[in-house]
Scaffold this motif. Structure first.
Motif, mmCIF file in Angstrom:
data_model
loop_
_atom_site.group_PDB
_atom_site.id
_atom_site.type_symbol
_atom_site.label_atom_id
_atom_site.label_comp_id
_atom_site.label_asym_id
_atom_site.label_seq_id
_atom_site.Cartn_x
_atom_site.Cartn_y
_atom_site.Cartn_z
ATOM 1 N N ARG A 42 -32.089 4.175 -18.391
ATOM 2 C CA ARG A 42 -32.877 3.627 -19.487
ATOM 3 C C ARG A 42 -31.980 3.048 -20.578
ATOM 4 O O ARG A 42 -30.933 3.604 -20.889
ATOM 5 C CB ARG A 42 -33.786 4.710 -20.085
ATOM 6 C CG ARG A 42 -34.783 5.288 -19.087
ATOM 7 C CD ARG A 42 -35.652 6.373 -19.708
ATOM 8 N NE ARG A 42 -36.546 6.964 -18.713
ATOM 9 C CZ ARG A 42 -37.380 7.978 -18.973
ATOM 10 N NH1 ARG A 42 -37.412 8.523 -20.189
ATOM 11 N NH2 ARG A 42 -38.153 8.455 -18.018
ATOM 12 N N VAL A 43 -32.439 1.931 -21.139
ATOM 13 C CA VAL A 43 -31.750 1.298 -22.265
ATOM 14 C C VAL A 43 -32.723 1.238 -23.433
ATOM 15 O O VAL A 43 -33.836 0.717 -23.297
ATOM 16 C CB VAL A 43 -31.270 -0.123 -21.918
ATOM 17 C CG1 VAL A 43 -30.440 -0.686 -23.070
ATOM 18 C CG2 VAL A 43 -30.469 -0.135 -20.633
ATOM 19 N N TYR A 44 -32.303 1.751 -24.581
ATOM 20 C CA TYR A 44 -33.167 1.861 -25.753
ATOM 21 C C TYR A 44 -32.797 0.827 -26.803
ATOM 22 O O TYR A 44 -31.610 0.569 -27.055
ATOM 23 C CB TYR A 44 -33.055 3.263 -26.368
ATOM 24 C CG TYR A 44 -33.518 4.361 -25.436
ATOM 25 C CD1 TYR A 44 -34.778 4.931 -25.562
ATOM 26 C CD2 TYR A 44 -32.691 4.815 -24.411
ATOM 27 C CE1 TYR A 44 -35.209 5.924 -24.698
ATOM 28 C CE2 TYR A 44 -33.114 5.813 -23.542
ATOM 29 C CZ TYR A 44 -34.373 6.366 -23.680
ATOM 30 O OH TYR A 44 -34.793 7.339 -22.821
ATOM 31 N N GLY A 45 -33.814 0.240 -27.435
ATOM 32 C CA GLY A 45 -33.566 -0.708 -28.508
ATOM 33 C C GLY A 45 -34.815 -1.473 -28.865
ATOM 34 O O GLY A 45 -35.882 -1.310 -28.251
ATOM 35 N N ASP A 46 -34.693 -2.325 -29.871
ATOM 36 C CA ASP A 46 -35.789 -3.197 -30.269
ATOM 37 C C ASP A 46 -35.658 -4.491 -29.476
ATOM 38 O O ASP A 46 -34.861 -5.364 -29.816
ATOM 39 C CB ASP A 46 -35.709 -3.473 -31.781
ATOM 40 C CG ASP A 46 -36.886 -4.314 -32.267
ATOM 41 O OD1 ASP A 46 -37.704 -4.743 -31.423
ATOM 42 O OD2 ASP A 46 -36.981 -4.538 -33.488
ATOM 43 N N TRP A 47 -36.430 -4.625 -28.420
ATOM 44 C CA TRP A 47 -36.292 -5.750 -27.499
ATOM 45 C C TRP A 47 -36.859 -7.040 -28.065
ATOM 46 O O TRP A 47 -36.765 -8.094 -27.425
ATOM 47 C CB TRP A 47 -36.946 -5.405 -26.159
ATOM 48 C CG TRP A 47 -36.227 -4.280 -25.499
ATOM 49 C CD1 TRP A 47 -36.510 -2.953 -25.588
ATOM 50 C CD2 TRP A 47 -35.042 -4.374 -24.702
ATOM 51 N NE1 TRP A 47 -35.589 -2.204 -24.891
ATOM 52 C CE2 TRP A 47 -34.672 -3.047 -24.335
ATOM 53 C CE3 TRP A 47 -34.255 -5.434 -24.257
ATOM 54 C CZ2 TRP A 47 -33.557 -2.772 -23.552
ATOM 55 C CZ3 TRP A 47 -33.143 -5.174 -23.482
ATOM 56 C CH2 TRP A 47 -32.796 -3.843 -23.129
ATOM 57 N N THR A 48 -37.431 -6.985 -29.272
ATOM 58 C CA THR A 48 -37.853 -8.210 -29.933
ATOM 59 C C THR A 48 -36.690 -8.840 -30.699
ATOM 60 O O THR A 48 -36.795 -9.973 -31.169
ATOM 61 C CB THR A 48 -39.000 -7.936 -30.918
ATOM 62 O OG1 THR A 48 -38.541 -7.057 -31.968
ATOM 63 C CG2 THR A 48 -40.181 -7.282 -30.210
ATOM 64 N N ALA A 49 -35.583 -8.116 -30.816
ATOM 65 C CA ALA A 49 -34.417 -8.600 -31.558
ATOM 66 C C ALA A 49 -33.492 -9.401 -30.636
ATOM 67 O O ALA A 49 -33.308 -9.053 -29.465
ATOM 68 C CB ALA A 49 -33.662 -7.430 -32.182
ATOM 69 N N SER A 50 -32.891 -10.443 -31.167
ATOM 70 C CA SER A 50 -32.031 -11.322 -30.371
ATOM 71 C C SER A 50 -30.744 -10.631 -29.927
ATOM 72 O O SER A 50 -30.139 -11.030 -28.936
ATOM 73 C CB SER A 50 -31.685 -12.581 -31.175
ATOM 74 O OG SER A 50 -31.018 -12.239 -32.387
#
Length: 266
Positions: A42-50
């Motif tokens: 799993r990779v975590y983050g805000d996927w709306t961010a460039s």
């Protein structure tokens, strides 16, 4: 638990996408395959961010599950909280032997300690500058620069360097032929990452172990799709790799050392 199953340790690879570059994923998974089987990725983050654009390009290739976490408040790292919550859920609900926490953030120090208290092996991956507290909380810690050094990049030869066929050799007329399916190029970068991740201190890895590692990194990989009947023939054809024979029928491979031009062992 590991010993009772008589198989590779089952691992969860949890990546702080806001704190790690996608460039390390191939050598990272190569090293993880030497530790056990990554059943959770799993990779975590805000996927709306460039800034996570690099991770988006490698998700499918490495079977990584993106976990969305919006940054609701400026200055607060929601990604860390999501990763920690998931890790604790997996601790109590999944049949796992260990965790690989990929981050250079000291916020995961207590998580690493808690997982170890529950009898799980904790492997940390991060920058060399990772705070000592997090490094010490892991059973083992591997720096990104070690993974980067292992991942030697080789650029394909330019098409212009290939000799052009002579027009005089071709007959004046040829019957129409069925076009041959173009074979994909040998994934030399991935091979080197797999070799370096699973190698011993001298850089050598057993052929069978390399084959298993490649299947972990790219399940669709087979030597035949690249025009070779067996793996050792594919490896032998790569000028940046070298092979040697061990005891019995054992064969080992490593990335050819800089400046070495000697022939590959038969």
């Amino acid at each position: 638990m590991t010993g009772s199953r008589n198989q590779q340790p089952r691992l969860a690879v949890l990546i702080d996408g806001d704190n790690a570059s996608s460039a390390i994923i191939a050598p990272l998974l190569g090293r993880v395959s030497n530790l056990g089987r990554a059943v959770v990725r799993r990779v975590y983050g805000d996927w709306t961010a460039s800034r996570l654009g690099g991770w988006k390009s490698v998700l499918l290739e490495h079977s990584l599950q993106p976990i969305q976490q919006f940054a609701y408040t400026q200055g607060k790292n929601a990604t860390d909280s999501a990763l920690i919550i998931d890790a604790m859920d997996l601790l109590h609900t999944a049949d796992l032997d260990g965790f690989c926490i990929v981050s250079s953030d000291s916020d995961f120090t207590r998580l690493a300690s808690r997982l170890r208290e529950s009898g799980k092996i904790v492997h940390g991956f991060g920058e060399r500058s990772t705070p000592t507290a997090f490094v010490a909380a892991c059973d083992a810690f591997i720096a990104f620069d070690e993974l980067r050094a292992a991942a030697v990049r080789v650029r394909p030869a330019a098409a212009a360097t290939r000799p052009a066929p002579s027009a005089a050799v071709a007959p004046a007329a040829q019957p129409a032929a069925t076009p041959m399916k173009k074979r994909p190029p040998v994934p030399i970068d991935l091979l080197k990452a797999a070799i370096s991740g699973a190698a011993d201190e001298d850089g050598w890895v057993h052929l069978g172990k390399l084959g298993s590692t490649m299947k972990t990194l790219r399940p669709s990989f087979t030597p035949k799709q690249h025009g070779f009947a067996q793996l050792h023939l594919l490896l032998k054809a790569q000028p940046t790799l070298e092979l040697k024979k061990g005891a019995g029928a054992a064969v080992y491979v490593r990335v050819r050392r800089t400046g070495k031009t000697g022939p590959t062992h038969n």
